[in-house]
Design a protein around this motif. Structure first.
Motif, PDB file in Angstrom:
ATOM      1  N   GLY A  21     102.737 -67.714-107.028  1.00 62.83           N
ATOM      2  CA  GLY A  21     102.941 -67.564-108.486  1.00 62.83           C
ATOM      3  C   GLY A  21     104.356 -67.245-108.732  1.00 62.83           C
ATOM      4  N   GLY A  22     105.405 -67.711-108.075  1.00 69.58           N
ATOM      5  CA  GLY A  22     106.791 -67.713-108.113  1.00 69.58           C
ATOM      6  C   GLY A  22     107.616 -66.561-108.303  1.00 69.58           C
ATOM      7  N   LEU A  23     108.745 -66.848-108.779  1.00 72.32           N
ATOM      8  CA  LEU A  23     109.781 -65.569-108.409  1.00 72.32           C
ATOM      9  C   LEU A  23     109.387 -64.324-109.434  1.00 72.32           C
ATOM     10  N   ALA A  24     108.813 -64.558-110.770  1.00 68.84           N
ATOM     11  CA  ALA A  24     108.604 -63.469-111.622  1.00 68.84           C
ATOM     12  C   ALA A  24     107.481 -62.555-110.796  1.00 68.84           C
ATOM     13  N   ARG A  29     106.351 -57.732-107.884  1.00 71.97           N
ATOM     14  CA  ARG A  29     105.683 -56.770-106.755  1.00 71.97           C
ATOM     15  C   ARG A  29     106.826 -55.887-106.387  1.00 71.97           C
ATOM     16  N   ALA A  30     107.908 -56.076-106.577  1.00 69.47           N
ATOM     17  CA  ALA A  30     108.885 -54.998-106.162  1.00 69.47           C
ATOM     18  C   ALA A  30     109.077 -53.914-107.008  1.00 69.47           C
ATOM     19  N   VAL A  31     108.641 -53.931-108.350  1.00 72.50           N
ATOM     20  CA  VAL A  31     108.563 -52.918-109.337  1.00 72.50           C
ATOM     21  C   VAL A  31     108.082 -51.612-108.788  1.00 72.50           C
ATOM     22  N   PRO A  32     106.765 -51.753-108.250  1.00 71.06           N
ATOM     23  CA  PRO A  32     106.217 -50.144-107.984  1.00 71.06           C
ATOM     24  C   PRO A  32     106.950 -49.613-106.925  1.00 71.06           C
ATOM     25  N   ILE A  33     107.362 -50.009-105.977  1.00 68.10           N
ATOM     26  CA  ILE A  33     108.195 -49.481-104.905  1.00 68.10           C
ATOM     27  C   ILE A  33     109.506 -48.787-105.650  1.00 68.10           C
ATOM     28  N   ALA A  34     110.312 -49.597-106.243  1.00 69.71           N
ATOM     29  CA  ALA A  34     111.428 -49.232-106.797  1.00 69.71           C
ATOM     30  C   ALA A  34     111.039 -48.063-107.805  1.00 69.71           C
ATOM     31  N   ALA A 354     101.455 -47.523-110.325  1.00 72.87           N
ATOM     32  CA  ALA A 354     102.119 -48.478-110.666  1.00 72.87           C
ATOM     33  C   ALA A 354     101.740 -49.702-110.110  1.00 72.87           C
ATOM     34  N   ASP A 355     101.419 -49.954-108.735  1.00 71.19           N
ATOM     35  CA  ASP A 355     100.892 -50.792-108.059  1.00 71.19           C
ATOM     36  C   ASP A 355      99.676 -51.907-108.866  1.00 71.19           C
ATOM     37  N   TRP A 361      99.214 -57.331-114.255  1.00 67.63           N
ATOM     38  CA  TRP A 361     100.381 -58.091-114.838  1.00 67.63           C
ATOM     39  C   TRP A 361     100.608 -59.393-114.138  1.00 67.63           C
ATOM     40  N   SER A 362     100.588 -59.263-112.613  1.00 63.70           N
ATOM     41  CA  SER A 362     100.796 -60.383-111.961  1.00 63.70           C
ATOM     42  C   SER A 362      99.684 -61.248-112.133  1.00 63.70           C
ATOM     43  N   LEU A 363      98.550 -60.800-112.141  1.00 62.28           N
ATOM     44  CA  LEU A 363      97.316 -61.674-112.548  1.00 62.28           C
ATOM     45  C   LEU A 363      97.430 -62.315-113.497  1.00 62.28           C
TER      46      LEU A 363
END
Lengths: 379, 307
Positions: A21-24, A29-34, A354-355, A361-363
């Motif tokens: 699904g690319g870079l976005a 996926r990194a947002v929740p951990i951040a 958040a995950d 959103w990713s979906l």
């Protein structure tokens, strides 16, 4: 509604999903951990201010106690080692759709077996004794993991409650054996294991780490993570295990018997947790001491969650929580070290919430991309 | 001691021990019937006990302590609801995270408020009505039966039965756990119903914690001792029904009473300590399959149709 009919507790992604699904999507996926780490830092700061402690002083302790100190890093790595093993124990079970809350008890039994074999076979030469003691740690934990796995497979008894109960039973059983039979007088610990089974300490190589408990068990842990990754993602058996995790009913259609995979997953998970015993028994104290585990099994759940149950991601996640627990130790005279438990809980809660949002959103992003691609083809 | 007196004292002790299990299990019924798995019961018990001690210590009134316990329990439960209902996070992870926090908060609280890593100062327990005496009934039993919190717990059990099975809202709450789409279609907000279920479980388990604290006249570190988890098992054995859960809790209470009475009889204490946990596993194994969970428990509900 049907999409929601997943096996109990499969709130987390298990198979595939990454890198599509690319870079976005990857960035999302990194947002929740951040977010989770930022919340942890923010809440930590709030607590520090509320307790009337100077944040500068806390920062100073952290810098001198860990960041700038090879000894501090050694201690972080020592704690990380436990968490890699217990994190893997949770993650591997979860790959098969199972919640292993029993890592704590599996560590206890694994450690005890490791020490007993190390003591009983002490006269053996090192090259024989060491593998034997490591094997005993694995076997002890695996045995303790086997029970909830079998109960789940045979009777359908939910593993969350059985593993929690088995934690209590393991602790009481270890306490019984230690106080009744194994302990040295006036202590709650066994005698030392044969010197041949002692693991190499990093301080021997890096004098700056002098006094720190970090030892070769860390290499064992990293190796276990690599093996677990290889097993889950590059072997047919691992694939079937993950298939069961995705849906036990569907796996029947593929000719996989979910029951056997469930037992296998719990066996391996318990074994991995049991190996955590090597870090303490063979690497640090050289004996078993009653009650030393103090929650490392539960922290393993946090590690596996943040790692999204991927064995390789367990490594950095374990480092994060290893750092946190050492941080709690370093600031202990300024703040109650239980602050770290509160922060750990907060990090988990923010991450799990958040995950969930992130996956939605990713979906949507992926669907939009697919729709766009389909439109281009049509044009 | 005569046989009758012994029996009465055993019954009294069983009742005493069963109260926190019962309140937590009743809380579990509310939460799970609405569709939310609540492993956080353990942490709620612990926080309830801590709040009860803090409230009683600073005001001198056990009733304020009870209010604090109920409030604290609801607050912790609200956090669970926020994560599981509103943010639709995983129920078990949220519960475990809350338990880790609860252990840390109460232990840290002990150190900050009472300068001790293990125990709070002694607090007063509520006095029994009529001085805890009933003519013709032995003192130990009377002391339980006239304990305000025990009577309150019984009252809550009756209220729960009335609410869950005799009111429209109770039916809606149970529907949220069985078929949330139906509750939604009937015009209820599944989110509100589940919040209600979880917060009610916080109130109940918080009071269960207060009972633990009053029994011991203090708070000690990790004093919930796995009771929240055992209560969940009791709820499963009791088929997610308040009366069934209550009966199962009496069974666990009786087992624990036997354990306490048998201490010093030659059986090692550690082996006796294992009893309730081993019994839980055994009972669960025997009961599974005969006790269907609410159909939608553990699943998030999104009215827009996603998972």
């Amino acid at each position: 509604m049907k999409a929601a009919q997943r096996p109990a507790g499969s709130g987390m992604p298990t198979v595939g999903g990454a890198g599509r699904g690319g870079l976005a999507v990857t960035a999302l996926r990194a947002v929740p951990i951040a977010l989770a780490i930022l919340t942890g830092l923010g809440l930590g700061l709030v607590i520090v201010l509320l307790m009337g402690v100077s944040p500068g002083e806390v920062g100073d302790r952290l810098a001198r106690g860990i960041l700038l100190s090879p000894y501090g890093w050694g201690q972080v790595l020592y704690k990380t080692t436990f968490l890699i093993f217990t994190g893997l124990a949770v993650a591997l079970a979860f790959a098969a759709g199972l919640f292993n809350i029993g890592a704590e008890g599996q560590v206890v039994i694994g450690s005890l077996c490791c020490a007993l074999v190390g003591i009983a076979c002490a006269p053996l030469p090192g090259p024989l004794l060491l593998p034997l003691a490591i094997l005993a740690a694995f076997a002890g934990g695996a045995l303790w993991g086997l029970l909830p796995g079998w109960l789940r497979a045979r009777f359908g008894t939910h593993e969350v409650i059985t593993t929690i109960m088995l934690n209590f039973i393991a602790m009481a059983a270890a306490n019984f054996l230690i106080t009744r039979a194994l302990a040295l007088p006036e202590t709650v610990r066994t005698t030392e294991v044969g010197a041949g089974a002692w693991l190499f300490r990093f301080e021997a190589l890096l004098p700056g780490m002098h006094g720190s408990a970090a030892n070769a068990s860390l290499l064992l842990a990293v190796g276990a993570a690599l093996l677990a990754h290889f097993f889950l993602y590059h072997t047919p058996l691992g694939l079937t295990l993950r298939a069961v995790g995705q849906g036990p009913r569907q796996s029947w259609i593929l000719g996989i018997r979910p029951g056997r995979r469930i037992v296998l997953a719990f066996l391996l998970a318990g074994g991995l947790a049991g190996l955590a015993g090597t870090n303490f028994v063979l690497g640090y104290k050289h004996y078993y001491e009653d009650g030393y585990t103090g929650g490392i099994g539960f922290l393993g759940i946090a590690v596996a969650l943040i790692a999204r149950n991927r064995p390789l991601a367990v490594l950095p996640a374990a480092l994060l929580f290893g750092f946190l627990s050492q941080a709690g130790f370093v600031v202990n005279s300024l703040l109650p070290r239980e602050v770290i438990d509160v922060l750990t809980g907060a990090i988990l809660l923010v991450f799990v919430a958040a995950d969930r949002l992130q996956r939605g959103w990713s979906l949507r992003l992926r669907m939009r991309r697919l729709a766009a691609a389909a439109g281009e083809e049509g044009a | 001691m005569s046989a009758a007196a012994l029996l009465l004292s055993l019954v009294a002790q069983t009742l005493r021990i069963s109260v926190p299990y019962g309140l937590a299990a009743l809380g579990g019924v509310f939460s799970e019937r609405s569709g939310i798995v609540n492993i956080a019961l353990e942490g709620i018990l612990l926080c309830g006990a801590f709040c009860a001690v803090v409230g009683t210590h600073y005001t001198g009134s056990p009733y304020v302590g009870m209010l604090c316990a109920a409030g604290g329990g609801m607050l912790v439960a609200a956090l669970h609801a926020l994560i599981t209902v509103t943010a639709r996070g995983d129920h078990i992870v949220s519960g475990l995270a809350i338990n880790i926090m609860a252990f840390g908060l109460t232990r840290g609280g002990l150190r900050v408020l009472f300068q001790s890593a293990s125990n709070s100062p002694r607090i007063a327990a509520p006095e029994g009505f009529l001085g805890g005496r009933l003519p013709g009934i032995a003192a130990p039993l009377g002391a339980v039966l006239f304990d305000p919190l025990f009577l309150g717990a019984l009252g809550l059990l009756l209220l729960s039965l009335l609410f869950l099975y005799r009111t429209g809202l109770g039916l809606a709450l149970r529907t949220a756990g069985e078929l949330p789409a139906a509750a939604h279609a009937a015009g209820f907000s599944v989110t509100c119903l589940r919040w209600l279920g979880v917060v009610a479980s916080g109130l109940l388990a918080g009071l269960g914690g207060a009972w633990l604290a009053f029994e011991q006249h203090s708070f000690s570190d990790a004093m919930s001792g796995g009771r929240g988890y055992i209560a969940l098992a009791a709820m499963i054995v009791g088929k997610w029904h308040p009366l069934g859960a209550g009966a199962a809790c009496l069974l666990f209470g009786a087992a624990e009473t036997a354990q306490i009475r048998l201490q010093g009889s030659g059986v090692p204490t550690q082996l006796m300590q294992m009893l309730p946990f081993a019994l839980t596993i055994l009972v669960l194994v025997l009961w599974v399959g005969r006790s269907p969970a609410p159909a939608a428990v553990g699943q998030s509900y999104d009215p827009e149709g996603g998972s």
